[in-house]
Write a protein that holds these residues in place. Structure first.
Motif, mmCIF file in Angstrom:
data_model
loop_
_atom_site.group_PDB
_atom_site.id
_atom_site.type_symbol
_atom_site.label_atom_id
_atom_site.label_comp_id
_atom_site.label_asym_id
_atom_site.label_seq_id
_atom_site.Cartn_x
_atom_site.Cartn_y
_atom_site.Cartn_z
ATOM 1 N N SER A 172 0.822 -1.218 0.000
ATOM 2 C CA SER A 172 0.000 0.000 0.000
ATOM 3 C C SER A 172 0.856 1.268 0.000
ATOM 4 O O SER A 172 0.610 2.191 -0.777
ATOM 5 N N THR A 173 1.867 1.333 0.872
ATOM 6 C CA THR A 173 2.673 2.560 0.955
ATOM 7 C C THR A 173 3.670 2.680 -0.194
ATOM 8 O O THR A 173 4.184 3.764 -0.443
ATOM 9 N N ALA A 174 3.933 1.586 -0.900
ATOM 10 C CA ALA A 174 4.833 1.639 -2.053
ATOM 11 C C ALA A 174 4.101 2.076 -3.321
ATOM 12 O O ALA A 174 4.730 2.519 -4.285
ATOM 13 N N ARG A 175 2.790 1.994 -3.309
ATOM 14 C CA ARG A 175 1.997 2.343 -4.492
ATOM 15 C C ARG A 175 1.971 3.863 -4.668
ATOM 16 O O ARG A 175 1.748 4.617 -3.731
ATOM 17 N N VAL A 176 2.211 4.291 -5.895
ATOM 18 C CA VAL A 176 2.236 5.720 -6.227
ATOM 19 C C VAL A 176 0.814 6.239 -6.426
ATOM 20 O O VAL A 176 -0.037 5.550 -6.975
ATOM 21 N N LYS A 177 0.568 7.449 -5.942
ATOM 22 C CA LYS A 177 -0.712 8.134 -6.165
ATOM 23 C C LYS A 177 -0.433 9.619 -6.312
ATOM 24 O O LYS A 177 0.724 10.044 -6.247
ATOM 25 N N HIS A 178 -1.439 10.423 -6.511
ATOM 26 C CA HIS A 178 -1.191 11.844 -6.798
ATOM 27 C C HIS A 178 -0.589 12.601 -5.616
ATOM 28 O O HIS A 178 0.054 13.627 -5.795
ATOM 29 N N THR A 179 -0.757 12.116 -4.389
ATOM 30 C CA THR A 179 -0.168 12.778 -3.222
ATOM 31 C C THR A 179 1.118 12.105 -2.746
ATOM 32 O O THR A 179 1.754 12.575 -1.806
ATOM 33 N N ARG A 180 1.469 10.997 -3.386
ATOM 34 C CA ARG A 180 2.696 10.266 -3.016
ATOM 35 C C ARG A 180 3.328 9.761 -4.307
ATOM 36 O O ARG A 180 2.846 8.821 -4.916
ATOM 37 N N ARG A 181 4.396 10.425 -4.701
ATOM 38 C CA ARG A 181 5.080 10.059 -5.942
ATOM 39 C C ARG A 181 6.304 9.234 -5.599
ATOM 40 O O ARG A 181 6.952 9.451 -4.584
ATOM 41 N N GLY A 182 6.615 8.290 -6.455
ATOM 42 C CA GLY A 182 7.786 7.454 -6.269
ATOM 43 C C GLY A 182 8.535 7.321 -7.577
ATOM 44 O O GLY A 182 7.924 7.170 -8.642
ATOM 45 N N PHE A 183 9.848 7.406 -7.511
ATOM 46 C CA PHE A 183 10.684 7.305 -8.704
ATOM 47 C C PHE A 183 11.781 6.297 -8.416
ATOM 48 O O PHE A 183 12.226 6.139 -7.280
ATOM 49 N N GLY A 184 12.221 5.625 -9.462
ATOM 50 C CA GLY A 184 13.254 4.623 -9.260
ATOM 51 C C GLY A 184 14.193 4.521 -10.440
ATOM 52 O O GLY A 184 13.896 4.987 -11.537
ATOM 53 N N ALA A 185 15.329 3.895 -10.176
ATOM 54 C CA ALA A 185 16.276 3.516 -11.223
ATOM 55 C C ALA A 185 16.207 1.999 -11.301
ATOM 56 O O ALA A 185 16.348 1.315 -10.280
ATOM 57 N N PHE A 186 15.976 1.481 -12.506
ATOM 58 C CA PHE A 186 15.754 0.062 -12.714
ATOM 59 C C PHE A 186 16.751 -0.474 -13.733
ATOM 60 O O PHE A 186 17.044 0.197 -14.725
#
Length: 145
Positions: free
Chosen positions: A93-107
């Protein structure tokens, strides 16, 4: 945060007064602020291009969650704890991105996350929640086995 702790910037004038009263530094945090109007887009774009050399830098998607959760688990010991470096382990749940919680990664080419950062967004302001990365990207394969 414990009741006996307060958070102040290192250049806060109250530091001298607090230390004289017996307060001691129990943890530190490196912090930065970016003001959008002062961002050099060319420099930022160059950093993104350089970051893509070993992999793909992009927003985290639902298909990335397993890899993101694994990276978070692998790096939990890197957080010293306390008010300056507190980090609660991610959940689906907390890893899922939404409009108030953005997440970015290097893959990497196989879709494995080797660096992630999450930002909480409130209107026009954003605050970095945490950033994690493998210390040695080459060590990923041995960490995965």
């Amino acid at each position: 945060m414990q009741p006996e702790q307060i958070v102040v910037k290192s250049d806060d004038p109250r530091c001298v007064e607090l230390e004289a009263a017996g307060w001691v530094v129990v943890s530190r945090s490196w912090a930065a602020q970016v003001t959008a109007s002062s961002v050099d887009i060319d420099v930022l774009s160059g950093a993104v291009r350089r970051g893509r050399r070993p992999g793909d830098v992009r927003e985290i998607e639902d298909g990335d969650l397993e890899s993101v959760l694994l990276l978070d688990y692998m790096t939990l010991a890197d957080y010293l704890g306390g008010v300056a470096t507190e980090h609660d382990p991610l959940t689906t749940s907390t890893a899922r991105v939404k409009h108030t919680r953005r997440g970015f990664g290097a893959f990497d080419g196989g879709g494995r996350a080797f660096a992630i950062t999450y930002v909480d967004v409130d209107g026009r302001a954003a605050e970095t929640d945490f950033t994690s990365s493998l210390q040695n990207f080459a060590g990923w394969a041995s960490a995965r086995r």
